[in-house]
Scaffold this motif. Structure first.
Motif: not given
Length: 497
Positions: A428-454
């Motif tokens: 599902k679509a989930i709220p963006r985490p409040d972290g540096v990697e996700w803040r001010n990003k235009f597209i956020c796609v979670e890597e399913p294992f290490d949970r970084t922004n692909t």
């Protein structure tokens, strides 16, 4: 990164722990004969028989053998004895055909060949190919215990019925999607070429790092490859996570120099790319395949087999992913080095869409089968997970044409880009985490294992606007005409595959 694991990168089970192993039945009292890369490619049986494709590890030890000759007449040596430097110039950066950001690199390590003993090899149990028996490339054996819905990594000379299972296409748009998929999907021969290069290259790299192992990963194995897909390789040299900016770069710099000096007969244009995950890009002269090689980025091994499972548990997934990748490439929004979407992000976006339909076509595999996709699972077990997952039976009977149109509409008009993150882990679509990697990003796609922004490559507003505009324009055109040619020239795409 993924959680630490003391068992990371371990080799496969010893032979006696496996239910069946072809190599365990080979005689050991016959002089070993090594078949070289070009010999196999030129063999008449190669067109009708496939190589032993194992996503895990090669069982062929490095052995000495007389030099053979490539088509260009250059001798090839694979023994441990060093070959003479042939004076090949390294390409200058301006000659490279891809756009990447480079930096000067000063390694803190001593630039000499080093060994690493953290990934043990069961030397006493390894076997060569006996001279009286053909290579498994020609005499493949059916492994009867790997017969579930996802095709296991075994010999394709025994066709798996699931590989041939395709959805029924009754309308024009669906038939076009299916036609494109059948014409452009990766063929067995394409995979064989990549596997042959991986086997030969592992043999060469083990002269520098004797206990390392080389994995073929990415689209080549995950079921979403095309005839034009590059090969992705992951070199595992130690069990522990590795600093990509220092250790991985140093190892890759050693390999890049080794490729230039010793392997110029069949490797050309080796270039060290100092990205967040550094790679060496090179081209295999024999297969004409471009490769990207990284070191210890083992999350790529894990997500390869997660995506492979998604690819085969529902027959509509692979055709839909392939047409989306071709469409994005045609529109110029499928190039992370230019600030747009990587193919991996596009695949995750398609899977997410199929998970979030009112009647889902895909589940969350990580939720439903946590033991099969545990991020701390030992690497030599990861490739078994797809063979244990049954097909997913969905009540959603949407056609391929409907799904393609729905995919474009979802991201053009429905998805909240500013506040949500794409997560196939949660389905599902989930709220963006409040972290540096996700803040001010235009597209956020979670890597399913290490949970970084692909999708972190999309860091410019005008690039995001281009991506969104392509989704909106293509959705409107396809909605009005129901003809794939209005967003992607079908004939030209097939001819250029």
């Amino acid at each position: 990164m993924f959680p630490n694991s003391s068992n990371l990168g371990c080799p496969p089970f010893p032979l006696e722990h496996q239910q069946y192993n072809f190599f365990s039945n080979l005689p050991t009292n016959v002089r070993p004969v090594l078949l070289f890369h070009q010999q196999i490619i030129d063999h008449p049986q190669f067109q009708s028989t496939t190589s032993l494709v194992s996503g895990n590890l090669s069982t062929v030890p490095p052995v000495s053998s007389p030099p053979v000759t490539y088509r260009n007449g250059s001798p090839v040596r694979t023994s441990a004895a060093p070959t003479a430097f042939r004076g090949r110039k390294r390409l200058k950066e301006q000659d490279v055909h891809y756009e990447v950001k480079r930096q000067r690199f000063h390694s803190p390590h001593h630039e000499s060949t080093s060994t690493n003993h953290t990934v043990p090899l069961p030397e006493d149990r390894r076997r060569s190919f006996p001279g009286s028996i053909s290579s498994p490339l020609y005499q493949a054996h059916y492994i009867s215990d790997l017969t579930r819905c996802v095709p296991p990594l075994r010999e394709a000379s025994f066709p798996d019925p699931i590989e041939a299972a395709l959805p029924v296409a009754k309308d024009k748009l669906s038939r076009q999607v299916l036609e494109l998929f059948q014409a452009c999907q990766q063929q067995t021969l394409d995979l064989n070429k990549k596997e042959l290069c991986r086997t030969q290259l592992q043999r060469e790299i083990q002269q520098i790092f004797p206990n390392s192992r080389l994995f073929l990963v990415g689209s080549s194995l995950n079921g979403f490859g095309t005839r034009s897909s590059d090969g992705d390789l992951c070199l595992v040299v130690q069990e522990e996570p590795m600093n990509q900016k220092t250790e991985a770069r140093h190892i890759l710099s050693l390999l890049q120099k080794h490729f230039c000096r010793k392997l110029s007969n069949y490797i050309e244009r080796p270039q060290l790319i100092r990205a967040k995950v550094p790679i060496v890009k090179f081209r295999d002269k024999v297969s004409c395949v471009e490769f990207d090689l990284n070191v210890n980025n083992v999350v790529g091994i894990r997500n390869t087999f997660l995506l492979r499972t998604y690819a085969y548990i529902e027959s509509r997934v692979r055709p839909l992913v392939l047409v989306v990748k071709k469409w994005a490439s045609f529109c110029g929004i499928n190039d992370a080095s230019r600030g747009t979407l990587s193919s991996y992000s596009l695949v995750l976006m398609v899977l997410h869409y199929l998970q979030t339909l009112p009647e889902p076509i895909l589940p969350s595999l990580q939720k439903n089968y946590p033991e099969s996709f545990n991020p701390t699972m030992q690497l030599h077990l990861v490739h078994r997970a797809p063979c244990t997952i049954p097909s997913y039976i969905s009540k959603n009977d949407s056609t391929l044409g409907d799904l393609l149109l729905g995919f474009l509409k979802y991201y053009a008009t429905e998805f909240d880009w500013s506040g949500q993150m794409i997560s196939i882990r949660e389905a599902k679509a989930i709220p963006r985490p409040d972290g540096v990697e996700w803040r001010n990003k235009f597209i956020c796609v979670e890597e399913p294992f290490d949970r970084t922004n692909t999708a972190r490559a999309v860091h410019e507003k005008h690039k995001f606007d281009i991506i969104l505009d392509e989704f909106q324009r293509s959705w409107q055109r396809l909605r009005d005409r129901r003809d794939l040619n209005c967003i992607l020239p079908l004939r030209e795409t097939i001819q250029n595959r």
